[in-house]
Write a protein that holds these residues in place. Sequence first.
Motif, mmCIF file in Angstrom:
data_model
loop_
_atom_site.group_PDB
_atom_site.id
_atom_site.type_symbol
_atom_site.label_atom_id
_atom_site.label_comp_id
_atom_site.label_asym_id
_atom_site.label_seq_id
_atom_site.Cartn_x
_atom_site.Cartn_y
_atom_site.Cartn_z
ATOM 1 N N ALA A 44 0.836 -1.211 0.000
ATOM 2 C CA ALA A 44 0.000 0.000 0.000
ATOM 3 C C ALA A 44 0.862 1.248 0.000
ATOM 4 C CB ALA A 44 -0.922 -0.003 1.208
ATOM 5 N N SER A 45 1.949 1.220 0.771
ATOM 6 C CA SER A 45 2.863 2.366 0.841
ATOM 7 C C SER A 45 3.541 2.608 -0.501
ATOM 8 C CB SER A 45 3.896 2.110 1.939
ATOM 9 O OG SER A 45 4.940 3.028 1.867
ATOM 10 N N THR A 46 3.964 1.526 -1.168
ATOM 11 C CA THR A 46 4.595 1.633 -2.491
ATOM 12 C C THR A 46 3.611 2.184 -3.512
ATOM 13 O OG1 THR A 46 6.010 -0.243 -1.945
ATOM 14 C CG2 THR A 46 5.843 0.328 -4.270
ATOM 15 N N ALA A 47 2.366 1.696 -3.463
ATOM 16 C CA ALA A 47 1.325 2.178 -4.394
ATOM 17 C C ALA A 47 1.049 3.656 -4.161
ATOM 18 C CB ALA A 47 0.055 1.366 -4.231
ATOM 19 N N ALA A 48 0.983 4.072 -2.892
ATOM 20 C CA ALA A 48 0.728 5.488 -2.564
ATOM 21 C C ALA A 48 1.886 6.358 -3.041
ATOM 22 C CB ALA A 48 0.526 5.656 -1.064
ATOM 23 N N ALA A 49 3.120 5.872 -2.873
ATOM 24 C CA ALA A 49 4.298 6.641 -3.312
ATOM 25 C C ALA A 49 4.317 6.796 -4.829
ATOM 26 C CB ALA A 49 5.579 5.967 -2.834
ATOM 27 N N SER A 50 3.975 5.719 -5.563
ATOM 28 C CA SER A 50 3.987 5.839 -7.021
ATOM 29 C C SER A 50 2.835 6.703 -7.508
ATOM 30 C CB SER A 50 4.005 4.473 -7.692
ATOM 31 O OG SER A 50 2.749 3.897 -7.722
ATOM 32 N N ALA A 51 1.690 6.683 -6.803
ATOM 33 C CA ALA A 51 0.565 7.565 -7.158
ATOM 34 C C ALA A 51 0.945 9.017 -6.912
ATOM 35 C CB ALA A 51 -0.671 7.207 -6.354
ATOM 36 N N ALA A 52 1.666 9.273 -5.816
ATOM 37 C CA ALA A 52 2.115 10.640 -5.516
ATOM 38 C C ALA A 52 3.110 11.118 -6.569
ATOM 39 C CB ALA A 52 2.742 10.700 -4.130
ATOM 40 N N LYS A 53 3.976 10.230 -7.054
ATOM 41 C CA LYS A 53 4.947 10.590 -8.101
ATOM 42 C C LYS A 53 4.237 10.950 -9.396
ATOM 43 C CE LYS A 53 9.221 8.120 -7.103
ATOM 44 N NZ LYS A 53 10.048 6.971 -7.488
ATOM 45 N N ALA A 54 3.117 10.270 -9.658
ATOM 46 C CA ALA A 54 2.391 10.486 -10.909
ATOM 47 C C ALA A 54 1.530 11.739 -10.870
ATOM 48 C CB ALA A 54 1.520 9.275 -11.219
ATOM 49 N N ARG A 55 1.224 12.253 -9.666
ATOM 50 C CA ARG A 55 0.349 13.412 -9.533
ATOM 51 C C ARG A 55 1.064 14.694 -9.950
ATOM 52 N NH1 ARG A 55 -0.882 13.016 -4.049
ATOM 53 N NH2 ARG A 55 -1.638 10.938 -4.405
ATOM 54 N N LEU A 56 0.295 15.636 -10.482
ATOM 55 C CA LEU A 56 0.840 16.946 -10.851
ATOM 56 C C LEU A 56 1.250 17.688 -9.592
ATOM 57 C CD1 LEU A 56 1.239 19.157 -13.097
ATOM 58 C CD2 LEU A 56 -1.074 19.911 -12.534
ATOM 59 N N GLY A 57 2.465 18.228 -9.589
ATOM 60 C CA GLY A 57 2.949 19.038 -8.457
ATOM 61 C C GLY A 57 3.232 20.440 -8.965
ATOM 62 N N LEU A 58 2.226 21.265 -9.025
ATOM 63 C CA LEU A 58 2.321 22.570 -9.662
ATOM 64 C C LEU A 58 2.989 23.611 -8.776
ATOM 65 C CD1 LEU A 58 1.371 23.857 -12.362
ATOM 66 C CD2 LEU A 58 -0.711 24.533 -11.172
ATOM 67 N N ASP A 59 3.901 24.382 -9.355
ATOM 68 C CA ASP A 59 4.528 25.534 -8.694
ATOM 69 C C ASP A 59 4.278 26.773 -9.548
ATOM 70 O OD1 ASP A 59 5.583 24.177 -6.534
ATOM 71 O OD2 ASP A 59 7.532 23.851 -7.467
ATOM 72 N N ALA A 60 4.174 27.943 -8.908
ATOM 73 C CA ALA A 60 3.972 29.208 -9.625
ATOM 74 C C ALA A 60 4.888 30.259 -9.016
ATOM 75 C CB ALA A 60 2.514 29.635 -9.522
ATOM 76 N N ASP A 61 5.634 30.978 -9.879
ATOM 77 C CA ASP A 61 6.578 32.008 -9.422
ATOM 78 C C ASP A 61 6.471 33.250 -10.306
ATOM 79 O OD1 ASP A 61 8.102 30.492 -7.337
ATOM 80 O OD2 ASP A 61 8.511 29.202 -9.064
ATOM 81 N N LEU A 62 6.661 34.406 -9.684
ATOM 82 C CA LEU A 62 6.669 35.660 -10.451
ATOM 83 C C LEU A 62 7.971 35.776 -11.241
ATOM 84 C CD1 LEU A 62 5.179 38.313 -8.008
ATOM 85 C CD2 LEU A 62 4.184 37.465 -10.119
ATOM 86 N N ALA A 63 7.863 36.344 -12.436
ATOM 87 C CA ALA A 63 9.038 36.539 -13.296
ATOM 88 C C ALA A 63 8.868 37.841 -14.075
ATOM 89 C CB ALA A 63 9.183 35.354 -14.248
ATOM 90 N N ARG A 64 9.911 38.227 -14.797
ATOM 91 C CA ARG A 64 9.927 39.439 -15.625
ATOM 92 C C ARG A 64 9.425 40.659 -14.848
ATOM 93 N NH1 ARG A 64 6.255 38.657 -20.115
ATOM 94 N NH2 ARG A 64 6.675 40.850 -20.476
ATOM 95 N N GLY A 65 9.930 40.831 -13.646
ATOM 96 C CA GLY A 65 9.566 42.005 -12.847
ATOM 97 C C GLY A 65 8.097 42.054 -12.485
ATOM 98 N N GLY A 66 7.462 40.901 -12.314
ATOM 99 C CA GLY A 66 6.052 40.860 -11.922
ATOM 100 C C GLY A 66 5.088 40.950 -13.092
ATOM 101 N N LYS A 67 5.584 40.825 -14.324
ATOM 102 C CA LYS A 67 4.706 40.892 -15.500
ATOM 103 C C LYS A 67 4.259 39.512 -15.971
ATOM 104 C CE LYS A 67 6.680 45.185 -17.213
ATOM 105 N NZ LYS A 67 7.471 45.837 -18.255
ATOM 106 N N GLU A 68 4.825 38.470 -15.351
ATOM 107 C CA GLU A 68 4.554 37.117 -15.818
ATOM 108 C C GLU A 68 4.613 36.153 -14.635
ATOM 109 O OE1 GLU A 68 6.428 35.629 -19.619
ATOM 110 O OE2 GLU A 68 7.564 34.463 -18.138
ATOM 111 N N ILE A 69 3.831 35.109 -14.732
ATOM 112 C CA ILE A 69 3.864 34.037 -13.734
ATOM 113 C C ILE A 69 4.346 32.790 -14.449
ATOM 114 C CG2 ILE A 69 2.452 32.590 -12.230
ATOM 115 C CD1 ILE A 69 0.538 35.211 -12.261
ATOM 116 N N ARG A 70 5.443 32.214 -13.964
ATOM 117 C CA ARG A 70 5.983 30.994 -14.568
ATOM 118 C C ARG A 70 5.453 29.787 -13.799
ATOM 119 N NH1 ARG A 70 11.619 33.123 -16.044
ATOM 120 N NH2 ARG A 70 11.032 34.435 -17.811
ATOM 121 N N LEU A 71 5.014 28.796 -14.551
ATOM 122 C CA LEU A 71 4.462 27.568 -13.984
ATOM 123 C C LEU A 71 5.446 26.417 -14.178
ATOM 124 C CD1 LEU A 71 0.925 27.987 -15.559
ATOM 125 C CD2 LEU A 71 1.567 28.531 -13.207
#
Length: 199
Positions: free
Chosen positions: A49-76
């Motif tokens: 169960a732990s192995t299955a949960a770990a591989s499911a977590a690896k497959a899930r989208l892990g989205l990050d968002a950061d400001l760029a270009r002096g606050g004119k753009e958000i990089r994903l």
Amino acid sequence: MTTSSEEQKRRRRFITLPEMVAVLGLVIGALTLGLNWSEKRQMAEEKAASTAAASAAKARLGLDADLARGGKEIRLSDPRHELIDTAIDFPTALRIERQTPATARIDKDWFEHAVLKATDGGADDREGRLPVLVTARYMVGDTPRTGHGIVEIIWRTQGRLVGGRTLTIEAVRVRELGGDRKRIEALWMAEMKRQSARA
């Protein structure tokens, strides 16, 4: 006669007692073996169960968002996967078409005019949140996957002497993974109520 019958009774008792001890030993051994086997099976199930949960977590989208270009753009980005392509959906009330940029980003120019228009009438200096639905396609091994996330853009408007108001992006964060259009519509309606109460 009595003596031999007493001896037989005693003998039976002595024979019976060791036999009982032996049987008791067998029962205890069988119980111990059964418990050990049960524990091993439970540990194997927990590990699976732990192995299955770990591989499911690896497959899930892990989205990050950061400001760029002096606050004119958000990089994903996603720290575990390369984003193949993304689609950005805004609340329907803003009347902004779905954006499908070549690079995973949200540009301020896409929504600046619409947010200024939606918040027109009232104080020039305001701040609020714009929920945006990000749909990303990415690879997990050789398998293409699609994931969703809601990015919240924290904006601020300021009045100018000439030319109306300006909008700046103050911060950005991934509000939640998953989500859909209904969810961003509900979040935007709640934001508009909050803006109306402040006006």
